[in-house]
Design a protein around this motif. Structure first.
Motif, short mmCIF file in Angstrom:
data_model
loop_
_atom_site.label_atom_id
_atom_site.label_comp_id
_atom_site.label_asym_id
_atom_site.label_seq_id
_atom_site.Cartn_x
_atom_site.Cartn_y
_atom_site.Cartn_z
N TYR A 84 8.47 5.60 1.69
CA TYR A 84 7.66 4.90 0.68
C TYR A 84 8.24 5.11 -0.72
CZ TYR A 84 3.73 3.76 -2.36
OH TYR A 84 2.95 3.22 -3.35
N VAL A 85 8.56 6.34 -1.06
CA VAL A 85 9.07 6.65 -2.40
C VAL A 85 10.40 5.96 -2.65
CG1 VAL A 85 9.97 8.52 -3.86
CG2 VAL A 85 7.82 8.84 -2.58
N GLN A 86 11.27 5.96 -1.66
CA GLN A 86 12.62 5.44 -1.84
C GLN A 86 12.72 3.91 -1.78
OE1 GLN A 86 14.98 7.50 1.10
NE2 GLN A 86 14.35 9.51 0.33
N LYS A 87 11.82 3.25 -1.01
CA LYS A 87 11.99 1.81 -0.81
C LYS A 87 10.78 0.95 -1.11
CE LYS A 87 14.41 0.02 2.37
NZ LYS A 87 14.93 -0.48 3.65
N TYR A 88 9.57 1.51 -1.03
CA TYR A 88 8.39 0.66 -1.08
C TYR A 88 7.35 1.06 -2.12
CZ TYR A 88 10.28 -1.06 3.32
OH TYR A 88 11.10 -1.59 4.28
N SER A 89 7.72 1.85 -3.08
CA SER A 89 6.74 2.30 -4.07
C SER A 89 6.26 1.18 -4.99
CB SER A 89 7.32 3.45 -4.92
OG SER A 89 8.49 3.02 -5.58
N HIS A 90 6.87 -0.01 -4.88
CA HIS A 90 6.41 -1.16 -5.67
C HIS A 90 5.14 -1.77 -5.11
CE1 HIS A 90 8.93 -2.76 -2.45
NE2 HIS A 90 8.27 -3.90 -2.55
N ILE A 91 4.73 -1.37 -3.89
CA ILE A 91 3.47 -1.84 -3.33
C ILE A 91 2.50 -0.66 -3.27
CG2 ILE A 91 4.61 -3.63 -1.98
CD1 ILE A 91 4.15 -1.92 0.52
N SER A 92 1.23 -0.92 -3.07
CA SER A 92 0.25 0.15 -3.02
C SER A 92 0.41 0.96 -1.74
CB SER A 92 -1.17 -0.42 -3.09
OG SER A 92 -1.47 -1.17 -1.91
N LYS A 93 -0.02 2.22 -1.80
CA LYS A 93 -0.01 3.03 -0.59
C LYS A 93 -0.90 2.41 0.48
CE LYS A 93 -1.29 7.07 -2.20
NZ LYS A 93 -1.50 6.83 -3.64
N ALA A 94 -2.01 1.81 0.06
CA ALA A 94 -2.93 1.19 1.02
C ALA A 94 -2.23 0.09 1.81
CB ALA A 94 -4.14 0.63 0.28
N ASP A 95 -1.51 -0.78 1.11
CA ASP A 95 -0.78 -1.85 1.81
C ASP A 95 0.32 -1.26 2.70
OD1 ASP A 95 -2.22 -3.99 0.88
OD2 ASP A 95 -0.81 -4.53 -0.71
N PHE A 96 1.00 -0.25 2.21
CA PHE A 96 2.10 0.37 2.96
C PHE A 96 1.59 1.01 4.24
CE2 PHE A 96 4.78 4.18 3.77
CZ PHE A 96 5.97 3.54 4.05
N TRP A 97 0.50 1.76 4.15
CA TRP A 97 -0.04 2.44 5.33
C TRP A 97 -0.47 1.43 6.39
CZ3 TRP A 97 -3.66 6.34 2.36
CH2 TRP A 97 -2.87 7.34 1.80
N ILE A 98 -1.12 0.36 5.98
CA ILE A 98 -1.60 -0.62 6.95
C ILE A 98 -0.43 -1.39 7.56
CG2 ILE A 98 -2.97 -2.73 7.20
CD1 ILE A 98 -4.87 -1.43 5.07
N ALA A 99 0.58 -1.70 6.74
CA ALA A 99 1.77 -2.36 7.28
C ALA A 99 2.47 -1.47 8.31
CB ALA A 99 2.73 -2.71 6.14
N CYS A 100 2.51 -0.16 8.04
CA CYS A 100 3.11 0.78 8.99
C CYS A 100 2.30 0.84 10.28
CB CYS A 100 3.19 2.17 8.37
SG CYS A 100 4.43 2.34 7.07
N ALA A 101 0.98 0.87 10.15
CA ALA A 101 0.13 0.87 11.35
C ALA A 101 0.33 -0.39 12.16
CB ALA A 101 -1.33 1.02 10.94
N ASN A 102 0.43 -1.54 11.48
CA ASN A 102 0.69 -2.80 12.18
C ASN A 102 2.00 -2.74 12.95
OD1 ASN A 102 -1.63 -3.67 10.93
ND2 ASN A 102 -0.73 -5.48 9.99
N ALA A 103 3.01 -2.12 12.33
CA ALA A 103 4.32 -2.03 12.98
C ALA A 103 4.24 -1.15 14.24
CB ALA A 103 5.35 -1.46 12.01
N VAL A 104 3.51 -0.04 14.15
CA VAL A 104 3.35 0.83 15.31
C VAL A 104 2.63 0.09 16.44
CG1 VAL A 104 2.16 2.89 16.17
CG2 VAL A 104 3.40 2.98 14.00
#
Length: 260
Positions: free
Chosen positions: A39-59
């Motif tokens: 998240y810090v290195q590539k995706y910090s431009h989006i919210s943690k909330a969006d990142f976590w849910i996108a990761c869950a979707n991927a799993v």
């Protein structure tokens, strides 16, 4: 999420590592964890909330049968992270029974019993650890099958004889020979059986243990039992995951959009 309270919370990027309900999550989200580094290195431009849910979707996509549950097209961006996470851990439902499930999913979030039953099906993945949640075991038949996102959770609920074990704060159920690592919780069993009284019973009765009653036809929780049967996708042994996958996507999008 609770629209009756302030803050309402929801999918807001909050995580309180010191709350006992979040025990074990530091493995997933800490300064040293791979996910946080990503998240810090590539995706910090989006919210943690969006990142976590996108990761869950991927799993979910990667572990579903044939990667069929791909929720990319129904994913919505734009969640905002909250500045304060005070009280975050208190909003999670306990494992005491369906009253807690009903309060969180139906009363607070405006969902249906079918939504709640579909979301509970996520228990098919992973396992509980005694040192984190107080509950030990898998909902799937074994650790290998606990890496597959499918309808095994509902099959296990109906195809096995579950008995109260007295473990996990008195909320764990076991099946098979003593010492095996398979479990259900009160919040699982109550979706199909009326265990509200707390009286000892088994989901399949025998001369040593009375059978847990089903809900009467006029009970609002009969809808939960009907939803479990729907998720089974037909007669025993079928491979139809579509009812579960379709219902899960609808419920997941409701839950992850609450408060936004």
């Amino acid at each position: 999420y609770d629209p009756r309270s302030s803050p309402r919370m929801g999918a807001d990027g909050c995580y309180n590592p010191n709350h006992p309900n979040n025990a074990g999550l530091d493995f997933v989200w800490s300064d040293q964890s791979a996910l946080r580094q990503l998240y810090v290195q590539k995706y910090s431009h989006i919210s943690k909330a969006d990142f976590w849910i996108a990761c869950a979707n991927a799993v979910i996509r990667q572990t579903s049968i044939g990667q069929r549950l791909d929720m990319k097209n129904s994913f919505r961006w734009g969640r905002k992270d909250s500045d304060s996470c005070n009280g975050q851990g208190n909003r999670l439902p306990s494992t005491q029974g369906c009253s807690q499930t009903e309060d969180v999913f139906l009363n607070r979030m405006g969902m249906t019993w079918e939504d709640a039953v579909a979301l509970m099906g996520a228990h098919t993945l992973g396992h509980g650890k005694q040192e984190n949640s107080g509950h030990q075991g898998t909902w799937a038949p074994n650790t290998r099958e606990a890496t597959v996102f499918d309808k095994k959770y509902y099959e296990q609920l109906f195809m096995n004889s579950w008995r109260m074990s007295g473990q996990g704060r008195g909320q764990d159920w076991r099946t098979g020979n003593p010492g095996n690592d398979r479990m259900m919780l009160n919040t699982d069993v109550c979706l199909a059986y009326n265990i509200e009284s707390g009286a000892r019973c088994c989901t399949t009765g025998n001369f040593q243990c009375r059978q847990c009653p089903r809900y009467p036809s006029n009970s609002s929780r009969k809808a939960a039992e009907r939803a479990v049967l729907k998720m089974l996708g037909g007669s025993p042994g079928n491979t139809n995951n579509d009812p579960f996958y379709n219902a899960f996507e609808v419920a997941w999008n409701k839950m992850t959009s609450a408060g936004q």
